[in-house]
Design a protein around this motif. Structure first.
Motif, PDB file in Angstrom:
ATOM      1  N   VAL A  49       0.878  -1.172   0.000  1.00 33.16           N
ATOM      2  CA  VAL A  49       0.000   0.000   0.000  1.00 33.16           C
ATOM      3  C   VAL A  49       0.913   1.220   0.000  1.00 33.16           C
ATOM      4  O   VAL A  49       1.776   1.362   0.859  1.00 33.16           O
ATOM      5  N   THR A  51       1.034   5.237   0.238  1.00 33.55           N
ATOM      6  CA  THR A  51       0.301   6.428   0.670  1.00 33.55           C
ATOM      7  C   THR A  51       1.154   7.644   0.340  1.00 33.55           C
ATOM      8  O   THR A  51       2.334   7.689   0.686  1.00 33.55           O
ATOM      9  N   ARG A  91      -4.183  13.425   1.020  1.00 36.67           N
ATOM     10  CA  ARG A  91      -3.597  12.086   1.197  1.00 36.67           C
ATOM     11  C   ARG A  91      -4.215  11.140   0.188  1.00 36.67           C
ATOM     12  O   ARG A  91      -5.444  11.012   0.109  1.00 36.67           O
ATOM     13  N   GLN A  93      -3.921   7.183  -1.882  1.00 36.12           N
ATOM     14  CA  GLN A  93      -3.483   5.820  -1.607  1.00 36.12           C
ATOM     15  C   GLN A  93      -3.732   4.931  -2.814  1.00 36.12           C
ATOM     16  O   GLN A  93      -4.719   5.099  -3.535  1.00 36.12           O
TER      17      GLN A  93
END
Length: 137
Positions: A49, A51, A91, A93
């Motif tokens: 993942v 970010t 933000r 992702q």
């Protein structure tokens, strides 16, 4: 033989064409900070993942369209791509697959809501096999 009128403008024309060809439309916008976090940490072969935080002097940069490209520093590797979604103001992702061990980099490409575009390269060194596991051939 070159017409003298054309001859005096030819260097300017060529310089203009060269400079225009060097502009790919993406700029490194130093006023925009990019904070990239890879999970798991340390990075391992397999799903990860990613970010990414975008911010400027006014705070988080929301509303960007973002693509990530994962690649290795050596030639011959097929890059991996992912579209990042905004999960909180500024933000973003995405899920990305590290397909082999080694030193990677991620290109963060973003189209900002004000029309500017940017590209930033972030190194991800030492992607490795999960501790205690044997890599599959």
């Amino acid at each position: 033989m070159i017409d003298t009128r054309l001859g005096k403008w030819l260097p300017i024309l060529l310089l203009t064409l060269v400079l225009a060809g060097c502009d790919r439309g993406s700029k490194d916008l130093p006023s925009v900070a990019v904070d990239l976090v890879v999970s798991p940490e340390p990075p391992q072969i397999g799903p990860a993942v990613i970010t990414v935080g975008l911010s400027d002097a006014r705070g988080p940069v929301s509303g960007a369209a973002m693509e990530l490209e994962g690649n290795m520093h050596h030639a011959g590797m097929v890059p991996v791509f992912a579209q990042a979604a905004e999960i909180a103001p500024g933000r973003y992702q995405a899920d990305l697959e590290f397909t082999m061990s080694g030193d990677w980099f991620i290109l963060v490409r973003a189209q900002l809501p004000d029309g500017r575009s940017m590209e930033r390269k972030v190194d991800v060194p030492g992607v490795d096999v999960l501790c205690g596991e044997t890599p599959t051939p």
